[in-house]
Design a protein around this motif. Structure first.
Motif, PDB file in Angstrom:
ATOM      1  N   LEU A 105     -58.891 -40.016  86.036  1.00 23.48           N
ATOM      2  CA  LEU A 105     -58.766 -41.357  86.007  1.00 23.48           C
ATOM      3  C   LEU A 105     -59.996 -41.982  85.098  1.00 23.48           C
ATOM      4  CD1 LEU A 105     -57.493 -44.199  87.054  1.00 23.48           C
ATOM      5  CD2 LEU A 105     -59.094 -43.953  88.871  1.00 23.48           C
ATOM      6  N   PHE A 106     -59.591 -42.813  84.124  1.00 23.49           N
ATOM      7  CA  PHE A 106     -60.373 -43.238  83.021  1.00 23.49           C
ATOM      8  C   PHE A 106     -60.295 -44.814  83.152  1.00 23.49           C
ATOM      9  CE2 PHE A 106     -62.318 -43.227  78.731  1.00 23.49           C
ATOM     10  CZ  PHE A 106     -63.497 -42.901  79.269  1.00 23.49           C
ATOM     11  N   LEU A 107     -61.541 -45.377  83.324  1.00 24.94           N
ATOM     12  CA  LEU A 107     -61.486 -46.805  83.623  1.00 24.94           C
ATOM     13  C   LEU A 107     -62.225 -47.562  82.462  1.00 24.94           C
ATOM     14  CD1 LEU A 107     -62.414 -47.045  87.046  1.00 24.94           C
ATOM     15  CD2 LEU A 107     -60.283 -46.702  86.229  1.00 24.94           C
ATOM     16  N   ILE A 108     -61.912 -48.770  81.899  1.00 23.22           N
ATOM     17  CA  ILE A 108     -62.564 -49.692  81.100  1.00 23.22           C
ATOM     18  C   ILE A 108     -63.559 -50.047  82.198  1.00 23.22           C
ATOM     19  CG2 ILE A 108     -62.780 -51.648  79.836  1.00 23.22           C
ATOM     20  CD1 ILE A 108     -60.111 -51.336  78.741  1.00 23.22           C
ATOM     21  N   HIS A 109     -64.817 -49.964  82.006  1.00 23.13           N
ATOM     22  CA  HIS A 109     -65.923 -50.278  83.026  1.00 23.13           C
ATOM     23  C   HIS A 109     -66.091 -51.667  83.310  1.00 23.13           C
ATOM     24  CE1 HIS A 109     -69.720 -48.146  84.908  1.00 23.13           C
ATOM     25  NE2 HIS A 109     -69.228 -49.346  85.873  1.00 23.13           N
ATOM     26  N   TRP A 110     -66.218 -52.500  82.112  1.00 24.93           N
ATOM     27  CA  TRP A 110     -65.896 -54.206  82.003  1.00 24.93           C
ATOM     28  C   TRP A 110     -65.324 -54.549  81.325  1.00 24.93           C
ATOM     29  CZ3 TRP A 110     -68.887 -56.509  86.181  1.00 24.93           C
ATOM     30  CH2 TRP A 110     -69.648 -55.702  87.122  1.00 24.93           C
ATOM     31  N   PRO A 111     -64.571 -55.654  81.718  1.00 25.36           N
ATOM     32  CA  PRO A 111     -63.965 -56.408  80.371  1.00 25.36           C
ATOM     33  C   PRO A 111     -64.813 -57.020  79.179  1.00 25.36           C
ATOM     34  CG  PRO A 111     -63.910 -57.741  82.465  1.00 25.36           C
ATOM     35  CD  PRO A 111     -64.650 -56.367  82.748  1.00 25.36           C
ATOM     36  N   LEU A 112     -65.900 -57.618  79.463  1.00 18.54           N
ATOM     37  CA  LEU A 112     -67.013 -57.857  78.567  1.00 18.54           C
ATOM     38  C   LEU A 112     -66.059 -58.862  77.634  1.00 18.54           C
ATOM     39  CD1 LEU A 112     -68.463 -54.542  77.211  1.00 18.54           C
ATOM     40  CD2 LEU A 112     -69.329 -56.105  78.888  1.00 18.54           C
ATOM     41  N   PRO A 113     -65.556 -60.357  78.224  1.00 18.97           N
ATOM     42  CA  PRO A 113     -64.701 -60.961  77.528  1.00 18.97           C
ATOM     43  C   PRO A 113     -65.449 -61.920  76.589  1.00 18.97           C
ATOM     44  CG  PRO A 113     -65.329 -61.687  79.779  1.00 18.97           C
ATOM     45  CD  PRO A 113     -65.568 -60.314  79.645  1.00 18.97           C
ATOM     46  N   THR A 114     -66.920 -61.973  76.658  1.00 24.13           N
ATOM     47  CA  THR A 114     -67.731 -62.590  75.696  1.00 24.13           C
ATOM     48  C   THR A 114     -68.136 -61.838  74.387  1.00 24.13           C
ATOM     49  OG1 THR A 114     -69.677 -62.431  76.569  1.00 24.13           O
ATOM     50  CG2 THR A 114     -68.232 -64.188  77.351  1.00 24.13           C
ATOM     51  N   ARG A 115     -67.630 -60.545  74.494  1.00 28.71           N
ATOM     52  CA  ARG A 115     -68.009 -59.451  73.348  1.00 28.71           C
ATOM     53  C   ARG A 115     -66.580 -59.061  72.756  1.00 28.71           C
ATOM     54  NH1 ARG A 115     -73.596 -58.135  72.536  1.00 28.71           N
ATOM     55  NH2 ARG A 115     -74.562 -58.148  74.471  1.00 28.71           N
ATOM     56  N   TYR A 116     -66.788 -58.636  71.675  1.00 30.32           N
ATOM     57  CA  TYR A 116     -65.897 -57.684  70.725  1.00 30.32           C
ATOM     58  C   TYR A 116     -64.458 -58.992  70.662  1.00 30.32           C
ATOM     59  CZ  TYR A 116     -67.832 -53.483  72.333  1.00 30.32           C
ATOM     60  OH  TYR A 116     -68.678 -52.333  72.880  1.00 30.32           O
ATOM     61  N   ASP A 117     -65.198 -60.203  70.125  1.00 27.43           N
ATOM     62  CA  ASP A 117     -64.229 -61.283  70.144  1.00 27.43           C
ATOM     63  C   ASP A 117     -63.254 -61.581  71.161  1.00 27.43           C
ATOM     64  OD1 ASP A 117     -65.347 -61.796  67.464  1.00 27.43           O
ATOM     65  OD2 ASP A 117     -64.230 -60.347  66.515  1.00 27.43           O
ATOM     66  N   GLY A 118     -63.775 -61.104  72.564  1.00 27.33           N
ATOM     67  CA  GLY A 118     -62.709 -61.343  73.585  1.00 27.33           C
ATOM     68  C   GLY A 118     -61.550 -60.229  73.647  1.00 27.33           C
ATOM     69  N   ASP A 119     -61.651 -59.078  72.796  1.00 26.82           N
ATOM     70  CA  ASP A 119     -60.618 -58.137  72.673  1.00 26.82           C
ATOM     71  C   ASP A 119     -60.801 -56.882  73.445  1.00 26.82           C
ATOM     72  OD1 ASP A 119     -58.513 -56.735  71.866  1.00 26.82           O
ATOM     73  OD2 ASP A 119     -59.335 -56.192  69.992  1.00 26.82           O
ATOM     74  N   PHE A 120     -60.378 -56.953  74.786  1.00 28.81           N
ATOM     75  CA  PHE A 120     -60.177 -55.713  75.416  1.00 28.81           C
ATOM     76  C   PHE A 120     -58.855 -55.127  75.307  1.00 28.81           C
ATOM     77  CE2 PHE A 120     -60.017 -59.458  78.246  1.00 28.81           C
ATOM     78  CZ  PHE A 120     -58.755 -59.407  78.719  1.00 28.81           C
ATOM     79  N   VAL A 121     -57.850 -55.780  74.540  1.00 30.08           N
ATOM     80  CA  VAL A 121     -56.568 -55.308  74.735  1.00 30.08           C
ATOM     81  C   VAL A 121     -56.492 -53.915  73.812  1.00 30.08           C
ATOM     82  CG1 VAL A 121     -54.136 -55.694  73.895  1.00 30.08           C
ATOM     83  CG2 VAL A 121     -55.544 -57.615  75.193  1.00 30.08           C
ATOM     84  N   SER A 122     -57.051 -54.170  72.610  1.00 26.67           N
ATOM     85  CA  SER A 122     -57.278 -52.723  71.814  1.00 26.67           C
ATOM     86  C   SER A 122     -58.039 -51.342  72.244  1.00 26.67           C
ATOM     87  CB  SER A 122     -57.701 -53.160  70.373  1.00 26.67           C
ATOM     88  OG  SER A 122     -58.582 -54.126  70.171  1.00 26.67           O
ATOM     89  N   THR A 123     -58.911 -51.814  73.166  1.00 22.88           N
ATOM     90  CA  THR A 123     -59.670 -50.791  74.117  1.00 22.88           C
ATOM     91  C   THR A 123     -58.483 -50.403  75.122  1.00 22.88           C
ATOM     92  OG1 THR A 123     -61.552 -52.480  74.042  1.00 22.88           O
ATOM     93  CG2 THR A 123     -61.540 -50.144  75.485  1.00 22.88           C
ATOM     94  N   TRP A 124     -57.821 -51.139  75.587  1.00 23.59           N
ATOM     95  CA  TRP A 124     -56.743 -50.672  76.648  1.00 23.59           C
ATOM     96  C   TRP A 124     -55.711 -49.838  75.840  1.00 23.59           C
ATOM     97  CZ3 TRP A 124     -56.291 -49.433  81.226  1.00 23.59           C
ATOM     98  CH2 TRP A 124     -55.117 -49.092  81.928  1.00 23.59           C
ATOM     99  N   LYS A 125     -55.131 -50.430  74.351  1.00 23.44           N
ATOM    100  CA  LYS A 125     -54.061 -49.612  73.922  1.00 23.44           C
ATOM    101  C   LYS A 125     -54.759 -48.163  73.450  1.00 23.44           C
ATOM    102  CE  LYS A 125     -51.362 -53.334  72.416  1.00 23.44           C
ATOM    103  NZ  LYS A 125     -51.092 -54.384  71.392  1.00 23.44           N
ATOM    104  N   THR A 126     -56.105 -48.073  73.365  1.00 21.68           N
ATOM    105  CA  THR A 126     -56.586 -46.689  73.083  1.00 21.68           C
ATOM    106  C   THR A 126     -56.611 -45.855  74.276  1.00 21.68           C
ATOM    107  OG1 THR A 126     -58.057 -47.934  71.553  1.00 21.68           O
ATOM    108  CG2 THR A 126     -58.905 -45.521  72.239  1.00 21.68           C
ATOM    109  N   PHE A 127     -56.828 -46.412  75.440  1.00 20.56           N
ATOM    110  CA  PHE A 127     -56.591 -45.948  76.629  1.00 20.56           C
ATOM    111  C   PHE A 127     -55.027 -45.094  76.845  1.00 20.56           C
ATOM    112  CE2 PHE A 127     -59.962 -46.484  79.935  1.00 20.56           C
ATOM    113  CZ  PHE A 127     -60.975 -46.696  79.032  1.00 20.56           C
ATOM    114  N   GLU A 128     -54.106 -45.997  76.325  1.00 19.39           N
ATOM    115  CA  GLU A 128     -52.670 -45.669  76.579  1.00 19.39           C
ATOM    116  C   GLU A 128     -52.538 -44.426  75.757  1.00 19.39           C
ATOM    117  OE1 GLU A 128     -50.570 -50.061  77.244  1.00 19.39           O
ATOM    118  OE2 GLU A 128     -50.555 -49.053  75.204  1.00 19.39           O
TER     119      GLU A 128
END
Ligand code: NDP
Length: 282
Positions: A105-128
């Protein structure tokens, strides 16, 4: 030997409901602590790149004599590496430090919505990608609020297998748990005993005395009966043992209700609020 129940994940895999967490275990002490946990019977270890002790976890695994397939290993992406290229490098490094060719199991540790222009979706797509190439048998998130999860549901394909969030008697995190239950996302409860902060509560000590158990066992059993996944941390051998002895007693419905009623909402939070947390290590 104690049998730890498995929890079914939404992708057909399973995870042991009880594991061993290694946050704040000194890298130099990690192999010993994890080795003790293996001897007691733990087969699920929760680490993170941020904890700096993945190498110790890998060392313990190698010297345990256990087969790779017998142990469920979780790690997490560090906050500075959300950009896809960085995430790919960081994941390679996690596998190298653990000395394994896949994590369970690999997790995004924190969503960090105020960083990376609020983009945790591209991080998730990399997890995919890590999921599809088999190097992460399951992928999930940590500290995601329902609105973060809703966005992933709208903008990506794989539903997170788990969401690892703060949950203990003083912080029920009910909305996050309910969202998970409704959408097939298993809840992992971090700081399950609030780092010891709930163990002197009179409701808990009363139930513990009546059950002939320790306060920690009562709180951990409460999580188990609610169906959450837990991995208490300890470097004290007797506590590592104690925290594993949860399957030969049961709390009554009245006990469960009394413990759940200790919820203090946001005031009960011991860690950061995920909507505001923006820490990136140097
Ligand atoms: P826990 O709630 O597991 O509590 C750990 C603390 O409680 C330690 O100080 C330990 O002391 C003490 N303790 C453990 N067992 C007992 C016992 N039986 N009786 C009395 N005291 C006890 O806190 P953690 O924050 O470590 O949470 C558990 C795991 O959750 C972490 O290790 C990590 O894997 C994960 N986590 C994830 C986070 C995230 O953002 N995703 C954030 C925080 C944690 P001692 O070691 O001295 O025995």
């Amino acid at each position: 030997m104690t049998t730890v129940p498995d929890i079914a994940l939404n992708n057909g895999r399973t995870i042991p409901q009880l594991g061993f967490g290694v946050f704040q275990i000194d890298p130099a002490d990690t192999a010993d602590a994890v080795g003790q946990a293996f001897e007691i019977g733990y087969r699920h270890i929760d680490t993170a790149e941020m904890y700096g002790n993945e190498k110790g976890v890998g060392e313990a695994l190698r010297s345990s004599g256990l087969d790779r397939g017998e142990v469920f290993l979780t790690s997490k992406l560090n906050n500075g590496f959300h950009a896809p290229e960085d995430a790919r490098r960081a994941f390679d490094q996690t596998l190298a430090d653990l000395g394994v060719d896949y994590v369970d199991l690999f997790l995004i540790h924190w969503p960090l919505p105020t960083r990376y222009d609020g983009d945790f979706v591209s991080t998730w797509k990399t997890f995919e990608e890590f999921y599809h190439d088999g190097r992460a048998r399951s992928i999930g998130v940590s500290n995601f609020q329902p609105h973060h999860l809703r966005r992933l549901a709208q903008e990506s394909d794989v539903v997170p297998a788990v969401n690892q969030v703060e949950v203990h008697p003083y912080l029920d995190n009910a909305e996050v748990r309910a969202y998970g239950a409704e959408h097939g996302i298993a809840t992992e409860a971090w700081s399950p005993i609030a780092q010891g902060g709930v163990l002197h509560d009179p409701v808990i000590t009363r139930i513990a005395t009546a059950a002939g158990r320790t306060p920690a066992q009562v709180v951990l059993r409460w999580h188990i009966q609610r169906g959450d996944i837990i991995f208490p941390k300890s470097t004290t051998p007797s506590r590592i043992q104690e925290n594993f002895e949860l399957f030969d007693f049961e709390l009554t419905d009245a006990d469960l209700t009394s413990i759940t009623a200790l919820d203090q909402g946001e005031d009960g939070r011991t860690g950061p609020n995920p909507d505001a947390f923006d820490y990136i290590p140097d």
